[in-house]
Design a protein around this motif. Structure first.
Motif, PDB file in Angstrom:
ATOM      1  N   LYS A  55     -98.894  15.379  28.786  1.00  0.00           N
ATOM      2  CA  LYS A  55     -97.746  15.927  29.508  1.00  0.00           C
ATOM      3  C   LYS A  55     -97.239  17.132  28.731  1.00  0.00           C
ATOM      4  O   LYS A  55     -96.942  17.037  27.538  1.00  0.00           O
ATOM      5  CB  LYS A  55     -96.649  14.871  29.643  1.00  0.00           C
ATOM      6  N   GLN A  56     -97.138  18.290  29.407  1.00  0.00           N
ATOM      7  CA  GLN A  56     -96.719  19.534  28.777  1.00  0.00           C
ATOM      8  C   GLN A  56     -95.425  20.012  29.436  1.00  0.00           C
ATOM      9  O   GLN A  56     -95.335  20.063  30.665  1.00  0.00           O
ATOM     10  CB  GLN A  56     -97.799  20.606  28.957  1.00  0.00           C
ATOM     11  N   GLN A  57     -94.452  20.353  28.616  1.00  0.00           N
ATOM     12  CA  GLN A  57     -93.149  20.739  29.158  1.00  0.00           C
ATOM     13  C   GLN A  57     -92.566  21.940  28.421  1.00  0.00           C
ATOM     14  O   GLN A  57     -92.824  22.140  27.230  1.00  0.00           O
ATOM     15  CB  GLN A  57     -92.165  19.572  29.053  1.00  0.00           C
ATOM     16  N   ILE A  58     -91.784  22.703  29.178  1.00  0.00           N
ATOM     17  CA  ILE A  58     -90.988  23.788  28.604  1.00  0.00           C
ATOM     18  C   ILE A  58     -89.567  23.645  29.142  1.00  0.00           C
ATOM     19  O   ILE A  58     -89.360  23.629  30.367  1.00  0.00           O
ATOM     20  CB  ILE A  58     -91.549  25.173  28.966  1.00  0.00           C
ATOM     21  N   ASP A  59     -88.612  23.491  28.253  1.00  0.00           N
ATOM     22  CA  ASP A  59     -87.194  23.357  28.618  1.00  0.00           C
ATOM     23  C   ASP A  59     -86.954  22.287  29.679  1.00  0.00           C
ATOM     24  O   ASP A  59     -86.057  22.417  30.518  1.00  0.00           O
ATOM     25  CB  ASP A  59     -86.642  24.706  29.113  1.00  0.00           C
ATOM     26  N   HIS A  60     -87.736  21.226  29.655  1.00  0.00           N
ATOM     27  CA  HIS A  60     -87.576  20.122  30.607  1.00  0.00           C
ATOM     28  C   HIS A  60     -86.722  19.050  29.919  1.00  0.00           C
ATOM     29  O   HIS A  60     -87.247  18.184  29.210  1.00  0.00           O
ATOM     30  CB  HIS A  60     -88.940  19.571  30.996  1.00  0.00           C
ATOM     31  N   CYS A  61     -85.407  19.130  30.096  1.00  0.00           N
ATOM     32  CA  CYS A  61     -84.468  18.317  29.318  1.00  0.00           C
ATOM     33  C   CYS A  61     -83.571  17.470  30.209  1.00  0.00           C
ATOM     34  O   CYS A  61     -83.419  17.732  31.406  1.00  0.00           O
ATOM     35  CB  CYS A  61     -83.594  19.230  28.449  1.00  0.00           C
ATOM     36  N   TYR A  62     -83.012  16.435  29.615  1.00  0.00           N
ATOM     37  CA  TYR A  62     -81.980  15.644  30.269  1.00  0.00           C
ATOM     38  C   TYR A  62     -80.744  15.691  29.393  1.00  0.00           C
ATOM     39  O   TYR A  62     -80.808  16.013  28.196  1.00  0.00           O
ATOM     40  CB  TYR A  62     -82.439  14.194  30.466  1.00  0.00           C
ATOM     41  N   ARG A  63     -79.617  15.345  29.977  1.00  0.00           N
ATOM     42  CA  ARG A  63     -78.357  15.324  29.239  1.00  0.00           C
ATOM     43  C   ARG A  63     -77.633  14.009  29.484  1.00  0.00           C
ATOM     44  O   ARG A  63     -77.607  13.529  30.607  1.00  0.00           O
ATOM     45  CB  ARG A  63     -77.464  16.507  29.654  1.00  0.00           C
ATOM     46  N   ASP A  64     -77.092  13.445  28.442  1.00  0.00           N
ATOM     47  CA  ASP A  64     -76.246  12.270  28.570  1.00  0.00           C
ATOM     48  C   ASP A  64     -75.192  12.336  27.471  1.00  0.00           C
ATOM     49  O   ASP A  64     -75.107  13.338  26.749  1.00  0.00           O
ATOM     50  CB  ASP A  64     -77.070  10.971  28.519  1.00  0.00           C
ATOM     51  N   TRP A  65     -74.400  11.265  27.327  1.00  0.00           N
ATOM     52  CA  TRP A  65     -73.306  11.309  26.354  1.00  0.00           C
ATOM     53  C   TRP A  65     -73.811  11.424  24.930  1.00  0.00           C
ATOM     54  O   TRP A  65     -73.115  11.951  24.053  1.00  0.00           O
ATOM     55  CB  TRP A  65     -72.429  10.075  26.524  1.00  0.00           C
ATOM     56  N   GLN A  66     -75.042  10.967  24.677  1.00  0.00           N
ATOM     57  CA  GLN A  66     -75.607  11.078  23.333  1.00  0.00           C
ATOM     58  C   GLN A  66     -76.226  12.452  23.080  1.00  0.00           C
ATOM     59  O   GLN A  66     -76.368  12.862  21.928  1.00  0.00           O
ATOM     60  CB  GLN A  66     -76.668   9.998  23.111  1.00  0.00           C
ATOM     61  N   HIS A  67     -76.620  13.104  24.166  1.00  0.00           N
ATOM     62  CA  HIS A  67     -77.294  14.410  24.047  1.00  0.00           C
ATOM     63  C   HIS A  67     -76.661  15.396  25.023  1.00  0.00           C
ATOM     64  O   HIS A  67     -77.284  15.816  26.002  1.00  0.00           O
ATOM     65  CB  HIS A  67     -78.790  14.253  24.344  1.00  0.00           C
ATOM     66  N   PRO A  68     -75.405  15.761  24.787  1.00  0.00           N
ATOM     67  CA  PRO A  68     -74.696  16.643  25.731  1.00  0.00           C
ATOM     68  C   PRO A  68     -75.314  18.038  25.848  1.00  0.00           C
ATOM     69  O   PRO A  68     -75.147  18.706  26.874  1.00  0.00           O
ATOM     70  CB  PRO A  68     -73.277  16.716  25.148  1.00  0.00           C
ATOM     71  N   LEU A  69     -76.057  18.468  24.820  1.00  0.00           N
ATOM     72  CA  LEU A  69     -76.694  19.783  24.869  1.00  0.00           C
ATOM     73  C   LEU A  69     -78.132  19.706  25.403  1.00  0.00           C
ATOM     74  O   LEU A  69     -78.790  20.726  25.552  1.00  0.00           O
ATOM     75  CB  LEU A  69     -76.693  20.423  23.470  1.00  0.00           C
ATOM     76  N   GLY A  70     -78.572  18.501  25.659  1.00  0.00           N
ATOM     77  CA  GLY A  70     -79.903  18.325  26.226  1.00  0.00           C
ATOM     78  C   GLY A  70     -80.941  17.922  25.193  1.00  0.00           C
ATOM     79  O   GLY A  70     -80.878  18.326  24.031  1.00  0.00           O
ATOM     80  N   TRP A 106     -87.404  25.023  24.417  1.00  0.00           N
ATOM     81  CA  TRP A 106     -88.031  23.771  23.998  1.00  0.00           C
ATOM     82  C   TRP A 106     -89.459  23.705  24.521  1.00  0.00           C
ATOM     83  O   TRP A 106     -89.710  23.898  25.710  1.00  0.00           O
ATOM     84  CB  TRP A 106     -87.277  22.571  24.551  1.00  0.00           C
ATOM     85  N   GLN A 107     -90.403  23.409  23.643  1.00  0.00           N
ATOM     86  CA  GLN A 107     -91.766  23.060  24.039  1.00  0.00           C
ATOM     87  C   GLN A 107     -91.977  21.598  23.672  1.00  0.00           C
ATOM     88  O   GLN A 107     -91.527  21.156  22.611  1.00  0.00           O
ATOM     89  CB  GLN A 107     -92.791  23.931  23.317  1.00  0.00           C
ATOM     90  N   ALA A 108     -92.648  20.868  24.544  1.00  0.00           N
ATOM     91  CA  ALA A 108     -92.826  19.437  24.305  1.00  0.00           C
ATOM     92  C   ALA A 108     -94.198  18.970  24.768  1.00  0.00           C
ATOM     93  O   ALA A 108     -94.726  19.459  25.777  1.00  0.00           O
ATOM     94  CB  ALA A 108     -91.742  18.649  25.044  1.00  0.00           C
ATOM     95  N   LEU A 109     -94.773  18.039  24.015  1.00  0.00           N
ATOM     96  CA  LEU A 109     -96.051  17.418  24.371  1.00  0.00           C
ATOM     97  C   LEU A 109     -95.945  15.904  24.213  1.00  0.00           C
ATOM     98  O   LEU A 109     -95.352  15.411  23.253  1.00  0.00           O
ATOM     99  CB  LEU A 109     -97.178  17.904  23.460  1.00  0.00           C
ATOM    100  N   LEU A 110     -96.534  15.197  25.165  1.00  0.00           N
ATOM    101  CA  LEU A 110     -96.684  13.747  25.063  1.00  0.00           C
ATOM    102  C   LEU A 110     -98.101  13.401  25.490  1.00  0.00           C
ATOM    103  O   LEU A 110     -98.491  13.675  26.623  1.00  0.00           O
ATOM    104  CB  LEU A 110     -95.677  13.021  25.957  1.00  0.00           C
ATOM    105  N   VAL A 111     -98.878  12.838  24.578  1.00  0.00           N
ATOM    106  CA  VAL A 111    -100.262  12.467  24.870  1.00  0.00           C
ATOM    107  C   VAL A 111    -100.375  10.944  24.849  1.00  0.00           C
ATOM    108  O   VAL A 111     -99.969  10.299  23.873  1.00  0.00           O
ATOM    109  CB  VAL A 111    -101.241  13.072  23.845  1.00  0.00           C
TER     110      VAL A 111
END
Length: 232
Positions: A55-70, A106-111
């Protein structure tokens, strides 16, 4: 473990992201724009034939109370995969997961490793295979699914996207039943067992066409683990 895969897993962290990203693959889920960023999935094989998904992502973020900035969603998915596995719930094995900031993005990888021999309940039902199942096999499949969901919910984990296409089944020798869950990107802990259970069960009701026998067996399996039937 294959030597090709072992060499990737042994890479120093400074090199690992680029090396995993450079491995050739083919798109099984074309990159699409969501959550203010982009996400896609490629199928890849090591030189000795091990099947993996990246899985390849760029700036694919979520926000919640623990991660208000994403925070990149792959990190939430990695935590869920590891937590589900610890509960005895079948999930793909995490081979690599990392994020980094490049030019303010943000760049992200999940293999993850492929679930060899498994197929989704959606695909299995679409092919009509359940018509050939014995009643005892059908009972065991859905009873085990009830067991699995109860273990998840008793730990206050919610799958969050519980459709038949994300429930995978493998029937082995002697009709041995194995189940696994995929697509944990929306999985999270809830404040209550009831909250986790009601969300998942209602979602599964809406997106499945199972009959009374299947739901009765699922409920029985849920009762075995939780001490009560499924709640909606």
């Amino acid at each position: 473990m294959s030597s090709a895969l072992a060499s990737l897993l042994e890479l120093p962290s400074a090199e690992a992201f680029d090396r995993w990203l450079a491995e050739p693959g083919e798109w099984v889920e074309e990159p699409n724009e969501r959550r203010g960023g982009m996400s896609g999935v490629q199928r890849m094989r090591t030189s000795d034939g091990r099947l993996l998904y990246r899985k390849q992502q760029i700036d694919h973020c979520y926000r919640d109370w623990q991660h208000p900035l994403g925070e990149p969603t792959v990190l939430r998915e990695q935590r869920a995969l590891e937590a589900f596995a610890a509960l005895g719930v079948g999930v793909p094995q995490v081979m690599f997961c990392a994020t980094r900031r490049r030019q303010g993005r943000w760049q992200a990888l999940l293999v993850t490793a492929a679930l060899d021999g498994f197929d989704s309940l959606e695909a299995i039902y679409a092919r009509g295979e359940p018509l050939a199942w014995s009643e005892s096999l059908r009972q065991r499949i859905f009873q085990q699914l009830g067991n699995l969901l109860a273990r998840l919910h008793q730990a206050r984990w919610q799958h969050g996207c519980l459709y038949p296409k994300h429930i995978f089944l493998r029937i082995g020798a002697g009709e041995q039943v194995e189940l696994a869950l995929l697509d944990l990107e929306k999985s999270r802990r809830r404040f209550s067992v009831r909250g986790a259970a009601r969300h998942d069960v209602r979602q599964l009701r809406r997106h499945s066409s199972w009959g009374e026998q299947e739901w009765s067996a699922l409920n029985y399996g849920y009762l075995e683990v939780s001490g009560h039937g499924i709640e909606e």
